[in-house]
Write an enzyme that holds these catalytic residues in place. Structure first.
Site, mmCIF file in Angstrom:
data_model
loop_
_atom_site.group_PDB
_atom_site.id
_atom_site.type_symbol
_atom_site.label_atom_id
_atom_site.label_comp_id
_atom_site.label_asym_id
_atom_site.label_seq_id
_atom_site.Cartn_x
_atom_site.Cartn_y
_atom_site.Cartn_z
ATOM 1 N N HIS A 182 -1.816 25.485 -28.105
ATOM 2 C CA HIS A 182 -0.719 26.519 -27.480
ATOM 3 C C HIS A 182 -0.485 27.299 -28.700
ATOM 4 C CE1 HIS A 182 2.974 23.880 -29.118
ATOM 5 N NE2 HIS A 182 3.003 25.471 -29.218
ATOM 6 N N ASP B 49 -3.447 19.235 -27.386
ATOM 7 C CA ASP B 49 -3.213 20.049 -28.420
ATOM 8 C C ASP B 49 -3.483 20.561 -29.824
ATOM 9 O OD1 ASP B 49 -1.096 22.278 -28.132
ATOM 10 O OD2 ASP B 49 0.093 21.521 -28.146
ATOM 11 N N SER C 80 5.525 24.959 -33.631
ATOM 12 C CA SER C 80 4.312 24.132 -33.555
ATOM 13 C C SER C 80 2.920 24.293 -34.437
ATOM 14 C CB SER C 80 4.073 24.818 -32.075
ATOM 15 O OG SER C 80 4.611 24.637 -30.912
#
Length: 433
Positions: free
Chosen positions: A167, A200, A281
Site C-alpha cells: 500500500h 501487503d 508503514s
C-alpha cells in the site's frame, strides 16, 4: 479457489469509510459493503504523508508454526504507514513541508554510507539498536496523478533492493514515480520489482546506488509476548524516527480489507505498543539485537474518518518477517507471489455471528472442485477448529493461519460436523496460476 471469508448474514454489517479524495494516498480499492469491509474506528491501514543496515538478506529456513492463535481482528486497518499528501492540506503536505525544511542533499548516484556503531554503547540498549538499524531504514516518496505520499522501507541488499508495503507504493503502479531518501541525506529514484496485495508486501529497487547497509534478518518465530522491540520509520514524513515498546501479542489475525477479486488481505500480525503512525508503514520492527522481525503495516485507530486523523493509541501491527520471506524472494526475482490455500470460502459460525463468543472456528461455505478441502472430505457447513496445533477462532484466523504456510506443506486439519470431530492430513494447494 482462494480462501476468503464469506459474507455473514446476521448482525449489523460494518460500514466502509469512503476513500479519501484524489491526492490523499489512501489505499485505492474500495471493498464492497458487508463483512468484507473493515469497519471504521478499528484497525487502520495507515494513510500516507505528503511528499516531500547488518548482514545481507539471505533465504532462511521455513518458519516454525506457532500454537493457538488469538481472536481475529476484523479491522478497518489504516494503512499505518502511508502519510497522505497531495491535496491533503495542513493535515498532510503543508505541515510536513513546514517541518522538513529544504530539500535533501546529495544525488541519485551518491551511495548511502553506513554509520559506525559506537562500541561504547551498552549492548542491547536502544541507542545501540538505533545506531545499527537507522542506516538500513529509508523514507519512500510516491507521486502520481492521484496525489503524493510517503512511507518507509527497509534495505535488504547493498545495491538498493528495498522491502516495503504494497500500500506504500500502490499508487506508482500506473505511471507514478518512487523516490527513496536514505539515512545519509542522499536520494535516488526507484522502480517497483513486484508487489503482493494479499500479504501487503512490495519490493522496490533504487537506481544507481551501492554500498548500502542491509538490515540484519531476524526470526519472528523467536518473539515472545512482553519482549522489547523498536520501530523505525517515517511517521508523518518525519524520517529516521525511533519508537520503542513491547510485543503485546503474537499471531493476531488482522484483516485490512479485500481486493477487487474478493481476496482478503489477512496476516498473523505481531501486535506492539511501540508508537506506529501514518508514514511508518513499510518500516522496520526490530528486536534489541537490531534484527528485523516484522514490517510495520497497520494500526488500530479510534478515528471515525478515512485515516487522516488516525494516530497511535498503542495498538500497532507488523507483518512477521518469517511469513513474508518466501514472498520477498519471489518478488525479488520478478516472479508472481504464491500462497497456500485450502480451496474454500468460509465465514464465522452462526453462533459467533450472533455474539456467542464461546463458539470458535471457521464455517465452510463453499468447497472448490478438486481442492485440498474436497480431497480431505470437507463439506459445506463443516466448522474447522484447528490446523496442526493452531486453534482457529474465526474465518480471519483460518485465512491467516493457512497463509503462514507455503504451498505443498502438509498439515493436519480438524473440523466438526454435526457435533462429531474429524481430522485429516492434507497437502495445501497453491494459488499459482
Amino acid at each position: 479457489m482462494t480462501d476468503i471469508p464469506s459474507p455473514q448474514p446476521s448482525g449489523t454489517p460494518p460500514q466502509w469509510t469512503p476513500p479519501a479524495p484524489a491526492g490523499t494516498d489512501q489505499p485505492s480499492a474500495q471493498p464492497p459493503a458487508g463483512p468484507y469491509a473493515p469497519p471504521p474506528s478499528q484497525t487502520a491501514v495507515m494513510p500516507s504523508m505528503p511528499g516531500s543496515p547488518s548482514t545481507p538478506w539471505a533465504p532462511g529456513p521455513p518458519a516454525k508454526k506457532r500454537g493457538a492463535r488469538r481472536a481475529g481482528l476484523v479491522a478497518a486497518v489504516l494503512a499505518g504507514a502511508l502519510v497522505a499528501g497531495g491535496t491533503a492540506g495542513v493535515g498532510g503536505a503543508a505541515i510536513y513541508d513546514a517541518l522538513a525544511g529544504d530539500g535533501i542533499g546529495g544525488g541519485a548516484n551518491t551511495p548511502a554510507t553506513s554509520q559506525v556503531v559506537d562500541a561504547k554503547l551498552p549492548e542491547g540498549s536502544i541507542e545501540k539498536v538505533s545506531a545499527k538499524v537507522l542506516p538500513s531504514v529509508v523514507k519512500i516518496e510516491v507521486a502520481s496523478q492521484q496525489g503524493s505520499g510517503s512511507g518507509s522501507g527497509v534495505v535488504i541488499s547493498s545495491d538498493g533492493t528495498i522491502l516495503t508495503n504494497h500500500h506504500v507504493v500502490e499508487q506508482a503502479a500506473n505511471g507514478g514515480t518512487v523516490t527513496v531518501d536514505f539515512n545519509d541525506g542522499t536520494s535516488a529514484s526507484a522502480e517497483v520489482l513486484g508487489t503482493d496485495p494479499l500479504t501487503d508486501t512490495a519490493v522496490i529497487k533504487a537506481s544507481g546506488v551501492s554500498g548500502l547497509t542491509p538490515i540484519t534478518m531476524g526470526k519472528s518465530e523467536n518473539l515472545s509476548v512482553g519482549q522489547s522491540v523498536v520501530a523505525i520509520g517515517s511517521p508523518f514524513g518525519l524520517d529516521q524516527t525511533v519508537t520503542t515498546g513491547i510485543v503485546s501479542a503474537l499471531d493476531r489475525p488482522v484483516n485490512v480489507g479485500v481486493d477487487q477479486s474478493g481476496a482478503a488481505t489477512v496476516y498473523p500480525a505481531v501486535q506492539t505498543d511501540a508508537a506506529i503512525n501514518p508514514g511508518n508503514s513499510g518500516g522496520a520492527l526490530v528486536d534489541l539485537n537490531g534484527n528485523l522481525v516484522g514490517i510495520n503495516a497497520s494500526i488500530r485507530s479510534t478515528s471515525g474518518g478515512g485515516g487522516q486523523d488516525a494516530g497511535s493509541i498503542g495498538i500497532g501491527f507488523a507483518i512477521p518477517i518469517d511469513e513474508i520471506r518466501p514472498i520477498v524472494e519471489q518478488l525479488e526475482k520478478g516472479e508472481q507471489a504464491t500462497h497456500a490455500q485450502f480451496g474454500i470460502s468460509v465465514s464465522d459460525p452462526p453462533a459467533a455471528q450472533s455474539g456467542q463468543t464461546s463458539v470458535t472456528g471457521a464455517q465452510v461455505q463453499e468447497v472448490g472442485a478438486g481442492s485440498t478441502a474436497e480431497k480431505a472430505g470437507l463439506e459445506k457447513g463443516d466448522v474447522i477448529t484447528k490446523v496442526d496445533d493452531h486453534t482457529i477462532t474465526g474465518s480471519d484466523s483460518l485465512v491467516a493461519t493457512v497463509r503462514s504456510y507455503r504451498p505443498a506443506d502438509e498439515v493436519e486439519v480438524t473440523w466438526s460436523r454435526n457435533g462429531k470431530e474429524q481430522t485429516a492430513k492434507v497437502t495445501l494447494d497453491s494459488d499459482a496460476k
